[in-house]
Scaffold this motif. Structure first.
Motif, PDB file in Angstrom:
ATOM      1  N   VAL A  69       0.839  -1.209   0.000  1.00  0.00           N
ATOM      2  CA  VAL A  69       0.000   0.000   0.000  1.00  0.00           C
ATOM      3  C   VAL A  69       0.872   1.256   0.000  1.00  0.00           C
ATOM      4  N   THR A  70       1.897   1.241   0.837  1.00  0.00           N
ATOM      5  CA  THR A  70       2.813   2.390   0.879  1.00  0.00           C
ATOM      6  C   THR A  70       3.470   2.599  -0.483  1.00  0.00           C
ATOM      7  N   GLY A  71       3.888   1.505  -1.096  1.00  0.00           N
ATOM      8  CA  GLY A  71       4.505   1.602  -2.425  1.00  0.00           C
ATOM      9  C   GLY A  71       3.546   2.206  -3.433  1.00  0.00           C
ATOM     10  N   ILE A  72       2.308   1.704  -3.411  1.00  0.00           N
ATOM     11  CA  ILE A  72       1.305   2.230  -4.360  1.00  0.00           C
ATOM     12  C   ILE A  72       1.095   3.721  -4.133  1.00  0.00           C
ATOM     13  N   LEU A  73       0.921   4.094  -2.859  1.00  0.00           N
ATOM     14  CA  LEU A  73       0.659   5.506  -2.546  1.00  0.00           C
ATOM     15  C   LEU A  73       1.845   6.398  -2.925  1.00  0.00           C
ATOM     16  N   LEU A  74       3.045   5.914  -2.654  1.00  0.00           N
ATOM     17  CA  LEU A  74       4.218   6.738  -2.960  1.00  0.00           C
ATOM     18  C   LEU A  74       4.438   6.866  -4.461  1.00  0.00           C
ATOM     19  N   ILE A  75       4.195   5.779  -5.192  1.00  0.00           N
ATOM     20  CA  ILE A  75       4.322   5.872  -6.658  1.00  0.00           C
ATOM     21  C   ILE A  75       3.287   6.859  -7.208  1.00  0.00           C
ATOM     22  N   PHE A  76       2.070   6.736  -6.699  1.00  0.00           N
ATOM     23  CA  PHE A  76       1.009   7.663  -7.112  1.00  0.00           C
ATOM     24  C   PHE A  76       1.408   9.110  -6.789  1.00  0.00           C
ATOM     25  N   ALA A  77       1.920   9.306  -5.552  1.00  0.00           N
ATOM     26  CA  ALA A  77       2.310  10.663  -5.129  1.00  0.00           C
ATOM     27  C   ALA A  77       3.449  11.196  -5.999  1.00  0.00           C
ATOM     28  N   ALA A  78       4.406  10.308  -6.331  1.00  0.00           N
ATOM     29  CA  ALA A  78       5.544  10.746  -7.159  1.00  0.00           C
ATOM     30  C   ALA A  78       5.067  11.132  -8.557  1.00  0.00           C
ATOM     31  N   GLY A 129      -5.010   9.198   7.107  1.00  0.00           N
ATOM     32  CA  GLY A 129      -6.258   9.032   6.365  1.00  0.00           C
ATOM     33  C   GLY A 129      -6.040   8.268   5.073  1.00  0.00           C
ATOM     34  N   ALA A 130      -4.983   8.661   4.350  1.00  0.00           N
ATOM     35  CA  ALA A 130      -4.680   7.975   3.082  1.00  0.00           C
ATOM     36  C   ALA A 130      -4.348   6.504   3.345  1.00  0.00           C
ATOM     37  N   TYR A 131      -3.577   6.252   4.397  1.00  0.00           N
ATOM     38  CA  TYR A 131      -3.154   4.880   4.712  1.00  0.00           C
ATOM     39  C   TYR A 131      -4.344   4.014   5.095  1.00  0.00           C
ATOM     40  N   ILE A 132      -5.204   4.530   5.951  1.00  0.00           N
ATOM     41  CA  ILE A 132      -6.349   3.730   6.411  1.00  0.00           C
ATOM     42  C   ILE A 132      -7.323   3.471   5.253  1.00  0.00           C
ATOM     43  N   SER A 133      -7.653   4.551   4.515  1.00  0.00           N
ATOM     44  CA  SER A 133      -8.672   4.375   3.472  1.00  0.00           C
ATOM     45  C   SER A 133      -8.153   3.495   2.330  1.00  0.00           C
ATOM     46  N   ILE A 134      -6.975   3.800   1.825  1.00  0.00           N
ATOM     47  CA  ILE A 134      -6.443   3.010   0.698  1.00  0.00           C
ATOM     48  C   ILE A 134      -6.079   1.603   1.177  1.00  0.00           C
ATOM     49  N   GLY A 135      -5.553   1.514   2.400  1.00  0.00           N
ATOM     50  CA  GLY A 135      -5.205   0.197   2.953  1.00  0.00           C
ATOM     51  C   GLY A 135      -6.424  -0.689   3.110  1.00  0.00           C
ATOM     52  N   THR A 136      -7.531  -0.101   3.521  1.00  0.00           N
ATOM     53  CA  THR A 136      -8.757  -0.890   3.682  1.00  0.00           C
ATOM     54  C   THR A 136      -9.312  -1.316   2.321  1.00  0.00           C
ATOM     55  N   LEU A 137      -9.280  -0.372   1.382  1.00  0.00           N
ATOM     56  CA  LEU A 137      -9.773  -0.707   0.036  1.00  0.00           C
ATOM     57  C   LEU A 137      -8.858  -1.716  -0.662  1.00  0.00           C
TER      58      LEU A 137
ATOM     59  N   LEU B  22       7.744   1.540  10.741  1.00  0.00           N
ATOM     60  CA  LEU B  22       8.721   1.940   9.719  1.00  0.00           C
ATOM     61  C   LEU B  22       8.010   2.244   8.405  1.00  0.00           C
ATOM     62  N   ASN B  23       7.098   1.343   8.074  1.00  0.00           N
ATOM     63  CA  ASN B  23       6.335   1.519   6.833  1.00  0.00           C
ATOM     64  C   ASN B  23       5.562   2.831   6.862  1.00  0.00           C
ATOM     65  N   PHE B  24       4.927   3.101   7.999  1.00  0.00           N
ATOM     66  CA  PHE B  24       4.109   4.317   8.076  1.00  0.00           C
ATOM     67  C   PHE B  24       4.982   5.569   8.063  1.00  0.00           C
ATOM     68  N   VAL B  25       6.132   5.492   8.724  1.00  0.00           N
ATOM     69  CA  VAL B  25       7.033   6.663   8.723  1.00  0.00           C
ATOM     70  C   VAL B  25       7.477   6.977   7.296  1.00  0.00           C
ATOM     71  N   ILE B  26       7.818   5.915   6.542  1.00  0.00           N
ATOM     72  CA  ILE B  26       8.205   6.122   5.136  1.00  0.00           C
ATOM     73  C   ILE B  26       7.046   6.748   4.363  1.00  0.00           C
ATOM     74  N   LEU B  27       5.853   6.192   4.606  1.00  0.00           N
ATOM     75  CA  LEU B  27       4.659   6.710   3.908  1.00  0.00           C
ATOM     76  C   LEU B  27       4.403   8.166   4.272  1.00  0.00           C
ATOM     77  N   PHE B  28       4.511   8.462   5.569  1.00  0.00           N
ATOM     78  CA  PHE B  28       4.260   9.834   6.031  1.00  0.00           C
ATOM     79  C   PHE B  28       5.241  10.814   5.378  1.00  0.00           C
ATOM     80  N   ALA B  29       6.520  10.440   5.424  1.00  0.00           N
ATOM     81  CA  ALA B  29       7.546  11.332   4.856  1.00  0.00           C
ATOM     82  C   ALA B  29       7.320  11.517   3.360  1.00  0.00           C
ATOM     83  N   GLY B  30       7.057  10.411   2.678  1.00  0.00           N
ATOM     84  CA  GLY B  30       6.853  10.478   1.224  1.00  0.00           C
ATOM     85  C   GLY B  30       5.639  11.302   0.859  1.00  0.00           C
ATOM     86  N   LEU B  31       4.520  11.020   1.532  1.00  0.00           N
ATOM     87  CA  LEU B  31       3.290  11.764   1.208  1.00  0.00           C
ATOM     88  C   LEU B  31       3.435  13.235   1.550  1.00  0.00           C
TER      89      LEU B  31
END
Lengths: 284, 171
Positions: A69-78, A129-137, B22-31
């Motif tokens: 999920v983090t990867g997807i969100l970060l790629i999208f954000a990038a 918010g992004a993590y919970i919503s996208i992670g749940t979906l 760790l995953n969330f910290v990376i996500l937070f920083a990136g977002l």
């Protein structure tokens, strides 16, 4: 009866007969369990039998889900950062409006609930918010993965794992605590510690809400006959609702408590005590 | 192993919690860096742009209001000036009219006085002429009366004398 009407009648009759035959075949052995429900439920909660290997570590599938999920969100954000944001205009397009709405919603949530200190809070709420919503979906996608034991498992929502939920709840509590310390120092710590049940309640609320969706889905899927139309309602609708509700609940609670502990203390005006005049003097 | 030691009931695993963290910290920083900050900065920039526009428009409006007030002030002062000039002109006109009136009155008085003087003179002349005429008439009448009485008296004397002479021879 015309030829056309005869043809229609024959097609409808054939369809009804076919449907009945399919029904008879499918209901053969209906309500037979594909496996033990208890085992399914236990696996869904404890993940004892479906651990996967993550860089050599035996972890629950939700850990992998979280990183995906983090990867997807970060790629999208990038992609958005490189291709969309430089083209932002003062009169926004629909996609720009969507992004601004998402950012503005969490920023406003932070500002309205914590007017004194909200810069970090807004960013945290946005990420959470992004993590919970996208992670749940994410559990709707159902990416299959192989467990360490060689069985196949569908990647669940990151927060349906108790470890993920505890991380989210405790981190939110730490964020609230940090707001209290930065705004009010020791008084802020006191105010935050007053809500000592908050990390547990936040964690287990998140875990319970997401796990219940997962359990209901597992329950439905464990019966063959229930797995035709019902999952559309139960799986998709419940998941979407969970995504929205849990995002709102956790971000709202975090913002609310953050605002409460970071509020500067209201100093009461000191009232000067009037000196008591001796009664003898007054009587004289 | 730390994994086994740290494991607690409900499959709560500190290692996995840290992995999630760790995953969330990376996500937070990136977002934050890729999405939240740039979008917020753009929104702030746009807000400032429109606030500046609003401020400029307000300033323009204030300037326009000031110009309008100034214009109205000028207009009112102009009206006042016109009114003052009109009053002054009226006053001057009244004064001129008064002067004309008094001059006319003086002239009329002079004419009247002259007329009166002439009339008095003429009256005097007339009276003198009338007196002369009357005295002439009186003298004429007197003369005529005197002459008439004298002739009658003479005629009477003649007649008396004639009578006397006539009576004496008889005697």
């Amino acid at each position: 009866m015309s030829k056309k009407k005869t043809a229609v009648f024959l097609i409808v009759a054939a369809a009804v007969i076919a449907a009945l035959v399919v029904g008879i075949v499918l209901t053969d052995g209906l309500y037979e369990k594909a496996g033990s429900v208890n085992e399914t439920m236990q696996d869904a909660v404890l993940h004892e039998g479906d651990k996967i290997s993550f860089f050599g570590l035996a972890v629950n599938p939700a850990v992998l889900s979280a990183f995906v999920v983090t990867g997807i969100l970060l790629i999208f954000a990038a992609i958005v950062r490189i291709f969309v944001i430089p083209k932002f205009s003062y009169i926004p397009s629909k996609f720009q409006l969507l992004l601004e709405q998402a950012v503005g919603m969490f920023e406003n949530l932070a500002k309205t609930n914590s007017p004194h200190r909200n810069n970090f809070l807004g960013a945290y709420l946005f990420a959470a918010g992004a993590y919970i919503s996208i992670g749940t979906l994410f559990e709707l996608v159902g990416i299959p993965w192989m467990t360490a034991a060689g069985a196949s498992v569908s990647l669940p929502a990151p927060l349906s794992d108790i470890n993920g939920a505890i991380m989210m709840g405790c981190l939110s509590y730490l964020v609230i605590l940090s707001g209290g310390i930065l705004s009010n120092g020791f008084r802020g710590v006191g105010r935050t510690l007053k809500e000592f049940s908050l990390p547990i309640s936040m964690s287990f609320r998140l875990f319970g809400a997401l796990l219940s969706g997962l359990l209901v889905t597992e329950l439905v899927y464990s019966y063959l006959a229930l797995s035709f139309v019902l999952p559309v309602v139960v799986g998709v609708l419940f998941t979407i609702l969970h995504a929205l509700i849990q995002t709102y609940v956790l971000t709202m609670l975090t913002a609310l408590f953050y605002g409460e502990v970071s509020e500067p203390p209201v100093l009461k005006p000191k009232t000067k005590k009037q000196k008591k005049v001796p009664s003898e003097v007054t009587s004289k | 192993m730390l994994y086994n030691i740290a494991a607690v009931p409900l499959n709560i695993d500190w290692q996995q919690i840290l992995l999630h963290l760790l995953n969330f910290v990376i996500l937070f920083a990136g977002l934050y860096l890729l999405l939240y900050k740039p979008v917020k900065a753009f929104m702030q920039k746009r807000r400032e742009h429109y606030e500046k526009m609003d401020k400029d428009a307000e300033e323009q409006s204030k300037k326009a209001d000031a110009a309008r007030a100034e214009y109205e002030e000028k207009l009112s002062s102009c009206d006042r000036e016109i009114e003052e000039k009109r009053a002054a002109a009226k006053k001057e006109l009244d004064h001129y009219e008064q002067m004309r009136k008094s001059a006319a009155e003086e002239e009329a008085d002079a004419i009247l006085a002259e007329a009166r003087k002439k009339a008095a003179e003429e009256k005097r002349h007339a009276l003198r002429a009338a007196r002369r005429e009357i005295s002439a008439l009186v003298s004429d009448a007197t003369e005529k009366l005197v002459l008439k009485e004298t002739a009658q008296e003479a005629y009477d004397q003649f007649l008396d004398a004639a009578d006397d002479k006539h009576e004496e021879p008889r005697a």
